[in-house]
Design a protein around this motif. Sequence first.
Motif, short mmCIF file in Angstrom:
data_model
loop_
_atom_site.label_atom_id
_atom_site.label_comp_id
_atom_site.label_asym_id
_atom_site.label_seq_id
_atom_site.Cartn_x
_atom_site.Cartn_y
_atom_site.Cartn_z
N MET A 1 0.83 -1.21 0.00
CA MET A 1 0.00 0.00 0.00
C MET A 1 0.86 1.26 0.00
N LYS B 1 2.35 1.55 -3.48
CA LYS B 1 1.34 2.03 -4.41
C LYS B 1 1.19 3.55 -4.30
N HIS B 2 1.10 4.03 -3.08
CA HIS B 2 0.95 5.48 -2.85
C HIS B 2 2.17 6.23 -3.37
N GLN C 1 2.16 6.29 -7.19
CA GLN C 1 1.16 7.24 -7.66
C GLN C 1 1.65 8.68 -7.53
N ASP D 1 -5.62 7.90 -14.72
CA ASP D 1 -5.39 6.45 -14.62
C ASP D 1 -4.12 6.11 -15.39
N LEU E 1 3.22 -0.08 -10.77
CA LEU E 1 1.95 0.18 -10.09
C LEU E 1 0.92 -0.90 -10.49
N GLU E 2 0.93 -1.28 -11.74
CA GLU E 2 0.03 -2.33 -12.21
C GLU E 2 0.29 -3.65 -11.47
N VAL F 1 1.74 -3.95 -8.46
CA VAL F 1 1.44 -3.78 -7.04
C VAL F 1 -0.07 -3.84 -6.79
N THR F 2 -0.85 -3.33 -7.73
CA THR F 2 -2.32 -3.28 -7.53
C THR F 2 -3.02 -4.53 -8.05
#
Length: 181
Positions: free
Chosen positions: A21, A24-25, A28, A116, A176-177, A179-180
């Motif tokens: 998490m 991810k943050h 971003q 996105d 990011l892809e 990780v999510t």
Amino acid sequence: PAICCVLLSGRHLASMGTSPMNRKHLLQKRILLLTWFTIIGLVISGVTAIPLQWELDLAHQWLRFDSGSGLGTWLGEIREGLNTTYPRYPFIAYGTDWLAFGHFAIAIAFIGALKDPVRNIWLFTFGMIACVAIIPYAFVFGAVRQIPIFWRLIDCSFGLFGFVPLWLCRKYAKELEMVTA
């Protein structure tokens, strides 16, 4: 500047044992920062393409172009060309107005990457391709239009300065892809 280096480096994360998490943050934030850098750079490039005659007159007033230097001679020649051409043929400036519009349109497209970045990763690839394409374009058409080599190299530098943040955005969007997922 230091916080940007920390955000962009990623090296500090290995020792911190960050959670997915947090990662991810962080990704971003990096993508957001670099995409805004790209958008602002495009808008500034567009804005400065419109008032060329005024900009060169102002620069001449402040800097008094040195006719002994390559750059001073070149800027003086551009100024003279614009001051001679624009009063008689104002429609010639319409070409740089369209150049500015192109910059604005591309900047608007990158809003999709802000919303996105994973789904719109293609924008980063597109931008990188455009940045690489600047180099042969500047050399070919610069030679045809008798643009001095040092000025063509300056034009090519925009490709390099644009490529790096876009490459990082693409890299971070791929991560990011993962990780999510």
